[in-house]
Enzyme design. Structure first.
Site, PDB file in Angstrom:
ATOM      1  N   ASP A   1      16.535  -2.509   3.043  1.00 34.65           N
ATOM      2  CA  ASP A   1      15.572  -1.386   2.770  1.00 34.65           C
ATOM      3  C   ASP A   1      16.040  -0.697   1.856  1.00 34.65           C
ATOM      4  OD1 ASP A   1      15.553   2.032   2.891  1.00 34.65           O
ATOM      5  OD2 ASP A   1      14.077   2.225   4.157  1.00 34.65           O
TER       6      ASP A   1
ATOM      7  N   ASP B   1      18.145   2.709   1.026  1.00 33.10           N
ATOM      8  CA  ASP B   1      19.267   3.027   1.747  1.00 33.10           C
ATOM      9  C   ASP B   1      20.321   2.160   0.756  1.00 33.10           C
ATOM     10  OD1 ASP B   1      18.391   4.746   3.661  1.00 33.10           O
ATOM     11  OD2 ASP B   1      17.767   3.107   5.299  1.00 33.10           O
TER      12      ASP B   1
HETATM   13  C1  PRP Z   1      10.264   1.886  -0.096  1.00 34.40           C
HETATM   14  C2  PRP Z   1      10.130   1.564  -0.758  1.00 34.40           C
HETATM   15  C3  PRP Z   1       8.594   1.686  -1.645  1.00 34.40           C
HETATM   16  C4  PRP Z   1       8.060   1.885  -0.376  1.00 34.40           C
HETATM   17  C5  PRP Z   1       7.151   0.427  -0.674  1.00 34.40           C
HETATM   18  O1  PRP Z   1      10.348   3.574  -0.248  1.00 34.40           O
HETATM   19  O2  PRP Z   1      11.171   1.819  -2.176  1.00 34.40           O
HETATM   20  O3  PRP Z   1       8.326   3.285  -2.493  1.00 34.40           O
HETATM   21  O4  PRP Z   1       8.869   1.853   0.685  1.00 34.40           O
HETATM   22  O5  PRP Z   1       6.974   0.445   0.909  1.00 34.40           O
HETATM   23  P1  PRP Z   1       4.990   0.344   0.947  1.00 34.40           P
HETATM   24  O6  PRP Z   1       4.880  -0.937  -0.193  1.00 34.40           O
HETATM   25  O7  PRP Z   1       4.610  -0.164   2.234  1.00 34.40           O
HETATM   26  O8  PRP Z   1       4.150   1.660   0.840  1.00 34.40           O
HETATM   27  P2  PRP Z   1      11.022   4.638   1.470  1.00 34.40           P
HETATM   28  O9  PRP Z   1       9.493   5.287   1.902  1.00 34.40           O
HETATM   29  O10 PRP Z   1      11.785   3.510   2.378  1.00 34.40           O
HETATM   30  O11 PRP Z   1      11.745   5.740   0.515  1.00 34.40           O
HETATM   31  P3  PRP Z   1      12.779   5.233  -0.022  1.00 34.40           P
HETATM   32  O12 PRP Z   1      12.412   5.161  -1.152  1.00 34.40           O
HETATM   33  O13 PRP Z   1      12.993   6.996  -0.056  1.00 34.40           O
HETATM   34  O14 PRP Z   1      13.355   5.224   0.734  1.00 34.40           O
HETATM   35  N1  URA Z   2      10.308  -0.636   1.843  1.00 31.24           N
HETATM   36  C1  URA Z   2      11.768  -1.347   1.294  1.00 31.24           C
HETATM   37  O1  URA Z   2      12.451  -0.867   0.842  1.00 31.24           O
HETATM   38  N2  URA Z   2      12.144  -2.965   1.942  1.00 31.24           N
HETATM   39  C2  URA Z   2      11.376  -3.736   2.452  1.00 31.24           C
HETATM   40  O2  URA Z   2      11.594  -4.381   2.973  1.00 31.24           O
HETATM   41  C3  URA Z   2      10.044  -2.479   2.336  1.00 31.24           C
HETATM   42  C4  URA Z   2       9.236  -1.286   2.680  1.00 31.24           C
END
Ligand code: PRP
Ligand code: URA
Length: 208
Positions: free
Chosen positions: A199, A202
């Protein structure tokens, strides 16, 4: 679809450290920023410069300068913020917008919670920033929001992408150019990129 993957040993080396589970927050953040800088370098390869006359200590010459405020960087919060430092190092006077989006943990659908872009965004070329392109849902919705404001030229810069996300963006927004440091194998059942890096948000912010 126009997808550019950075194929370079330096990038592979940096990605290897970035992906490793044992890499800590400080190094992770620094690497995201550095790789973003290289993505920006590649994505701006064809920009037009303004013809300018300058004077070196030796003589006058005609050369080109970037009109920096013709460009805007728009990180998708949170993780996209990790890429901002790197790109504004190379184009410090670009305008900056923000799109707040998170992926619902059960449906994997993006939820938009914030949208603020600079005045006159419709006249600028936009570089949308997000380290991860997984299903492509967040990228597609962010691009929809930018287009609803009249933006015509959009580039999407991401560190790791999945084939599923590339397909989704190129089908919905074939006019958007994608620059990615690496195209990974696939998504798992939780829609995480494999092998990926976990992630991104995180790991950048140390929240887990
Ligand atoms: C993650 C990443 C993208 C998204 C990608 O963000 O930074 O924005 O997931 O996934 P997708 O292509 O399936 O939409 P997240 O929703 O975890 O939020 P964050 O940046 O606050 O951790
Ligand atoms: N968002 C993340 O941060 N990691 C992944 O692998 C997919 C979505």
């Amino acid at each position: 679809m126009e997808v550019v993957e950075l194929n370079h040993p330096l990038i592979e080396h940096k990605l290897a450290i970035l992906r490793e589970e044992k890499t800590g927050t400080k190094e992770f953040r620094e690497l995201i920023s550095e790789i973003a800088m290289f993505l920006c370098y590649e994505a701006m390869k064809d920009v037009k410069l303004k013809k300018t006359v300058i004077k070196t200590p030796i003589e006058e010459m005609t050369t080109g300068k970037l009109e920096e405020d013709k460009y805007a960087f728009v990180p998708i919060l949170r993780a996209g913020m990790g890429m901002l430092d790197g790109v504004i190092t190379v184009v410090p006077n670009a305008k900056i917008g923000h799109i707040g989006m998170y992926r619902d943990e059960t449906t994997f659908e993006p939820v938009n919670y914030f949208f603020k872009v600079p005045k006159g965004i419709e006249k600028r070329e936009v570089f949308l920033l997000d380290p991860m392109l997984a299903t492509g849902g967040s990228a597609c919705d962010a691009i929809d929001l930018l287009k609803s404001k009249g933006v015509k030229k959009i580039n999407f810069l991401c560190i790791i992408s999945a084939p599923e996300g590339l397909k989704a963006v190129s089908e919905k927004h074939p006019d958007v150019k994608i620059f990615t440091a690496h195209i990974d194998r696939e998504l798992n059942k939780n829609k995480y990129i494999c092998p990926g890096l976990g992630d991104a948000g995180d790991r950048i912010f140390g929240t887990k």
